[in-house]
Structure formats: C-alpha cells, structure tokens
Design an enzyme around this catalytic site. Sequence first.
Site, PDB file in Angstrom:
ATOM      1  N   HIS A  31       2.815  61.717   9.508  1.00  0.00           N
ATOM      2  CA  HIS A  31       4.236  62.569   9.658  1.00  0.00           C
ATOM      3  C   HIS A  31       3.833  63.934  10.354  1.00  0.00           C
ATOM      4  CE1 HIS A  31       7.231  59.895   8.270  1.00  0.00           C
ATOM      5  NE2 HIS A  31       6.275  59.406   7.504  1.00  0.00           N
ATOM      6  N   THR A  32       2.443  64.005  10.972  1.00  0.00           N
ATOM      7  CA  THR A  32       2.058  65.267  11.628  1.00  0.00           C
ATOM      8  C   THR A  32       2.391  65.360  13.089  1.00  0.00           C
ATOM      9  OG1 THR A  32      -0.119  64.480  11.473  1.00  0.00           O
ATOM     10  CG2 THR A  32       0.385  65.894   9.797  1.00  0.00           C
ATOM     11  N   ALA A 115       4.725  45.917   8.729  1.00  0.00           N
ATOM     12  CA  ALA A 115       3.492  46.433   7.802  1.00  0.00           C
ATOM     13  C   ALA A 115       2.942  47.686   7.921  1.00  0.00           C
ATOM     14  CB  ALA A 115       2.325  45.206   7.904  1.00  0.00           C
ATOM     15  N   GLU A 152      10.403  54.028  22.968  1.00  0.00           N
ATOM     16  CA  GLU A 152      10.713  54.051  21.690  1.00  0.00           C
ATOM     17  C   GLU A 152      11.677  55.131  21.169  1.00  0.00           C
ATOM     18  OE1 GLU A 152       8.979  52.625  17.337  1.00  0.00           O
ATOM     19  OE2 GLU A 152       7.770  52.371  19.226  1.00  0.00           O
ATOM     20  N   ASP A 164       0.912  56.486  17.339  1.00  0.00           N
ATOM     21  CA  ASP A 164       0.867  55.114  17.445  1.00  0.00           C
ATOM     22  C   ASP A 164       0.503  54.516  18.979  1.00  0.00           C
ATOM     23  OD1 ASP A 164       1.471  55.138  14.779  1.00  0.00           O
ATOM     24  OD2 ASP A 164       3.604  54.141  15.189  1.00  0.00           O
ATOM     25  N   TYR A 216      13.419  57.711   8.600  1.00  0.00           N
ATOM     26  CA  TYR A 216      12.653  58.506   9.341  1.00  0.00           C
ATOM     27  C   TYR A 216      12.928  59.657  10.314  1.00  0.00           C
ATOM     28  CZ  TYR A 216       8.633  58.760  12.611  1.00  0.00           C
ATOM     29  OH  TYR A 216       7.535  59.176  13.417  1.00  0.00           O
TER      30      TYR A 216
END
Length: 372
Positions: A31-32, A115, A152, A164, A216
Amino acid sequence: MRVVEAFRETFDAEPRGVWHAPGRVNLIGEHTDYNDGFVLPFAVPWGVTAAVSPRADGVVRLWSLQAGTPLTVETLDEAEGWARYAVGVFWALREAGHPVGGADLVIDGDVPRGAGLSSSAALEVAVGTALNELYGLGLAKMEVALVAQRAENDFVGMPCGIMDQAASALGEQGKALFLDCRSLAGRTIPLDLAAHGLQLLIINTGVHHELADGRYARRRQDCENAAKRLGVDALRDVTDLAGALGRLSGDERRRTQHVVTENHRVEAVIGLLRAGAVREIGALLNASHLSLRDQFEVSCPELDVAVEASIRGGARGARMTGGGFGGSAVALVADDRVKTVRDAVTRAYAERGWAAPGIHPATPAAGARRLA
C-alpha cells in the site's frame, strides 16, 4: 501447448503468437505504491498465457480456459467480469491514441485468482505485451505496465498502484524489483534465497479477496485525505512522522503511520539484501504484517493465523502480501524448517475447522515475454 490447441479448436486457425506474463509476490512495501513510495516485488513462476491473433474489424473474441464460454465483444463496454481486465487493455491503448484493432485471444492461467498474487495484472500485461508486438506499437516494458494499470484503474474501476503491473512486465529471474513508484525508476536486486539456505513460502489462505469491492478504494482515499491535510503531494513526502501524526486522527493517522514506516522498512530490507544479510530481513517482515493488521487494517483472521503459525513453527519472518482482506501470506523459512512450518500452519487451520491452505515455495521468475 494447450492454449495453442484451444485456439485452433475455437477459431479454426493458428494464433499469430503466444505470450506469457507472470503474477507477482511482494516481498515488502504494501500500500505504498499509490502513495508514491517504494516497493520490492518479484515475478512468480505462475502466470497467464495468451494465444493471440489480430483482427482488422475491431472485434475482440476471447476465451479463458478457466472461465469456459467464449465471448465476443463488439463494443468494449459490453465486457463483463474477468473479460474487463483483458478488454480494458484494448480500451487503454486506444484512449492513448495507439492504432489497435481487434483480436482473437485464448487465455490460460495458473495464478490462483484471489490469492493476492496479481492474476489480474498478469492478464493485463500478457494482453498488453501481445498487442504491443502484434500492432508494432514500440512500447517499452514500463509503458506496457502503465497501460495495464490504466485499464484496471479507469476501465475496471480498481484504483491500484503501479506495482503489480510493473513486477509482471519487468521481472527478472533470480531478482526482485526495487521500484520508486513516483519516478518509476526501478532496479533489480539479486534475491538468491537458496544460496542462504532459505525459501520463501507462499501460503494461500483460500480466502478470496475482491479489491474492487470498495475497501481498497477507501484505504487509498484515507491516504489522499491525510496527504492533503498535511500539505504534501503524497504520504511518501512525510519526513517528520511524529509531527504528522500529531496533526491527524483516526483512520488518516493510522494509514499515515503505516505508509511512512513501510517505506522505511523497504529501504532497510534493501540494505540488508545488499549486505548479504538475507536472514535478517525476517524481523522487518513481521513488523510489516503488524502494521498492515493494526494501522492499515487490511488483514483477516486467516492471514493472521498463517503468519503467527509460521513464526511459531520457526520461520525467520512472515507477513501478509498483496492488497489484503484475504489472499496470501509469505514466510521466510530456513530449508531445515520448511516441513515444521508447513505442519504448523496446516495444524492451526485444522484446529479452526478451516480448509488446509496451499503452501508453495516461490523463486523470482522472468517477466512478460513471447513464448512462441
């Protein structure tokens, strides 16, 4: 290759090529990324493979071997579910002015969905890498990652950072990717765990997480609100943590504490890896998990039990990985403790009546590339 056979059966033709993009696991730096901070992921051996041929009519026909029914998308907005991640790449490329028509695609993947290993980014980057080559766009790997991220963010509606997609596109075998998410400067860091008698176990809790469900996004909004209140562009810019925490309260205070300390933990891990002190990063993994659990509040009972049981079983350190609310944990384990850790985690799950988690060793793999 079964994706090629499926393409032939579905479209009665040969694919123009086959491309693969891996999922990723994040060693540390959670979360950085959307706070302009630092991350240290690496590509994993599992990913998404796409057999693709271009179409001149703009239509996208696609079939996932995991999802089943073939889909034909004449207007991109028609796409639903998993197909939005693939079709969103077409949208993002066209929005950026690239002359991309349609395509026939067959998708095969072995990244466990939900996952926390970025099956969505692997799908986006595989499609983006294929279209980049098929349409001669000349995009660099980071540019493909940015296109995938836009797909996304703006098409699927999940406000993820760049980590990601960058890990999937730029990963290198045997190395982690140290990425500055503001400048997008990245450099590889050797991560030869075997040379130090270590393994990194990925513990898939089996708890499906869906980051597009709003939790999120709320964490990201908390961070943006805190940065605005502190008068900085992003929480990465906070240099006086004590002073900043004194000006904040509630969720904004907790999110800020996590992001600032997590950035420091990434830098500390880099220092230890460069010094060859790989075994010593475990304490930083533990601290990261506690911060994600208590300050960022994105863990869950299954992740906490996986981490706690790993440490009791003798792991050097463990933490949840990925966006949270389910997914996977990682544990740094000496070779001679792997069975003990596996048994400890499996037993802890059985005692609670939970299904046994999947536990797999992961080594840094190569990033997106053409296979055939």
